[in-house]
Design a protein around this motif. Structure first.
Motif, PDB file in Angstrom:
ATOM      1  N   ASP A 186       0.821  -1.221   0.000  1.00 13.88           N
ATOM      2  CA  ASP A 186       0.000   0.000   0.000  1.00 13.88           C
ATOM      3  C   ASP A 186       0.850   1.264   0.000  1.00 13.88           C
ATOM      4  O   ASP A 186       0.415   2.316  -0.470  1.00 13.88           O
ATOM      5  CB  ASP A 186      -0.951   0.001   1.197  1.00 13.88           C
ATOM      6  N   LEU A 187       2.073   1.151   0.556  1.00 12.24           N
ATOM      7  CA  LEU A 187       2.972   2.316   0.570  1.00 12.24           C
ATOM      8  C   LEU A 187       3.419   2.692  -0.847  1.00 12.24           C
ATOM      9  O   LEU A 187       3.914   3.789  -1.076  1.00 12.24           O
ATOM     10  CB  LEU A 187       4.184   2.046   1.456  1.00 12.24           C
ATOM     11  N   ARG A 188       3.250   1.744  -1.785  1.00 12.15           N
ATOM     12  CA  ARG A 188       3.644   2.025  -3.180  1.00 12.15           C
ATOM     13  C   ARG A 188       2.459   2.474  -4.032  1.00 12.15           C
ATOM     14  O   ARG A 188       2.592   2.707  -5.214  1.00 12.15           O
ATOM     15  CB  ARG A 188       4.317   0.778  -3.775  1.00 12.15           C
ATOM     16  N   LYS A 189       1.287   2.570  -3.405  1.00 12.78           N
ATOM     17  CA  LYS A 189       0.088   2.988  -4.149  1.00 12.78           C
ATOM     18  C   LYS A 189      -0.175   4.483  -3.976  1.00 12.78           C
ATOM     19  O   LYS A 189       0.225   5.081  -2.973  1.00 12.78           O
ATOM     20  CB  LYS A 189      -1.121   2.179  -3.669  1.00 12.78           C
ATOM     21  N   PRO A 190      -0.886   5.074  -4.965  1.00 13.09           N
ATOM     22  CA  PRO A 190      -1.087   6.530  -4.963  1.00 13.09           C
ATOM     23  C   PRO A 190      -1.740   7.083  -3.694  1.00 13.09           C
ATOM     24  O   PRO A 190      -1.368   8.167  -3.243  1.00 13.09           O
ATOM     25  CB  PRO A 190      -1.995   6.757  -6.175  1.00 13.09           C
ATOM     26  N   ALA A 191      -2.676   6.345  -3.111  1.00 15.05           N
ATOM     27  CA  ALA A 191      -3.407   6.898  -1.962  1.00 15.05           C
ATOM     28  C   ALA A 191      -2.455   7.216  -0.801  1.00 15.05           C
ATOM     29  O   ALA A 191      -2.522   8.303  -0.211  1.00 15.05           O
ATOM     30  CB  ALA A 191      -4.494   5.934  -1.519  1.00 15.05           C
ATOM     31  N   LEU A 192      -1.555   6.263  -0.487  1.00 20.68           N
ATOM     32  CA  LEU A 192      -0.632   6.511   0.625  1.00 20.68           C
ATOM     33  C   LEU A 192       0.491   7.457   0.225  1.00 20.68           C
ATOM     34  O   LEU A 192       0.982   8.229   1.049  1.00 20.68           O
ATOM     35  CB  LEU A 192      -0.070   5.197   1.173  1.00 20.68           C
ATOM     36  N   LYS A 193       0.911   7.386  -1.049  1.00 18.74           N
ATOM     37  CA  LYS A 193       1.915   8.353  -1.535  1.00 18.74           C
ATOM     38  C   LYS A 193       1.390   9.774  -1.322  1.00 18.74           C
ATOM     39  O   LYS A 193       2.123  10.667  -0.878  1.00 18.74           O
ATOM     40  CB  LYS A 193       2.189   8.147  -3.031  1.00 18.74           C
TER      41      LYS A 193
END
Ligand code: NI
Length: 174
Positions: A24-31
């Motif tokens: 999830d850290l590599r997905k746009p929402a968390l970015k």
């Protein structure tokens, strides 16, 4: 984008935050969240910011690794070079037996400062902002910031760690 800070009384500050998944850290929402948290940290001239403080109940925080002479609300002293660390799912190891009291402030407890005992050194492990394993040794002020921010993920604020509330003071009086 600058986010609104949750202040004491909002239940998100007293909840145990949820672990973050590496992918999830590599997905746009968390970015996006991390970017916004950084904007918010710098806007308020802080040295650390935990996700629950911006109403996201996740085990994630930002901390500036830098010189002494700052706190969460006051920010880095002029000219201080600081590296922004993104840390998810933090765990502490090798916490020093030695504790030291030092002043802390918090964006979620505006305008106050108090003396808080913290371990003087530790090792922190978790994930970095890209979901990779991270391990850092910290001491002194940086170790203090890490302990302060990690507490936010367990629903604690620095007031809960104070041994004597009589050191609590408005910054305007210091
Ligand atoms: Ni805080």
């Amino acid at each position: 984008m600058i986010l609104k800070a949750a202040v004491l009384g909002h239940p998100v500050l007293r909840a145990r935050a949820e672990p973050v998944e590496a992918k999830d850290l590599r997905k746009p929402a968390l970015k996006r969240l991390i970017e916004d948290m950084a904007d918010t940290l710098f806007e308020y001239n802080g040295v650390g910011l935990a996700a629950p403080q911006v109403h996201a109940s996740l085990r994630l925080f930002l901390a500036l690794e830098s010189a002494d002479g700052m706190d969460e609300e006051d920010g880095p002293s002029a000219g201080a070079k600081a590296k922004l660390r993104v840390i998810a799912n933090p765990e502490f190891y090798e916490l020093s037996k030695e504790m030291e009291e030092g002043p802390e402030g918090c964006l979620s407890v505006p305008r106050l400062r108090g003396l808080v005992p913290r371990h003087t050194s530790l090792i922190i492990r978790g994930l970095d902002g890209d979901g990779r394993p991270l391990e850092l040794a910290a001491s002194g002020f940086f170790a203090r910031v890490l302990q302060h921010e990690a507490d936010h993920l367990d629903g604690l604020v620095y007031l809960d760690r104070m041994k004597d509330l009589r050191s609590l003071a408005f910054t305007s009086e210091l």
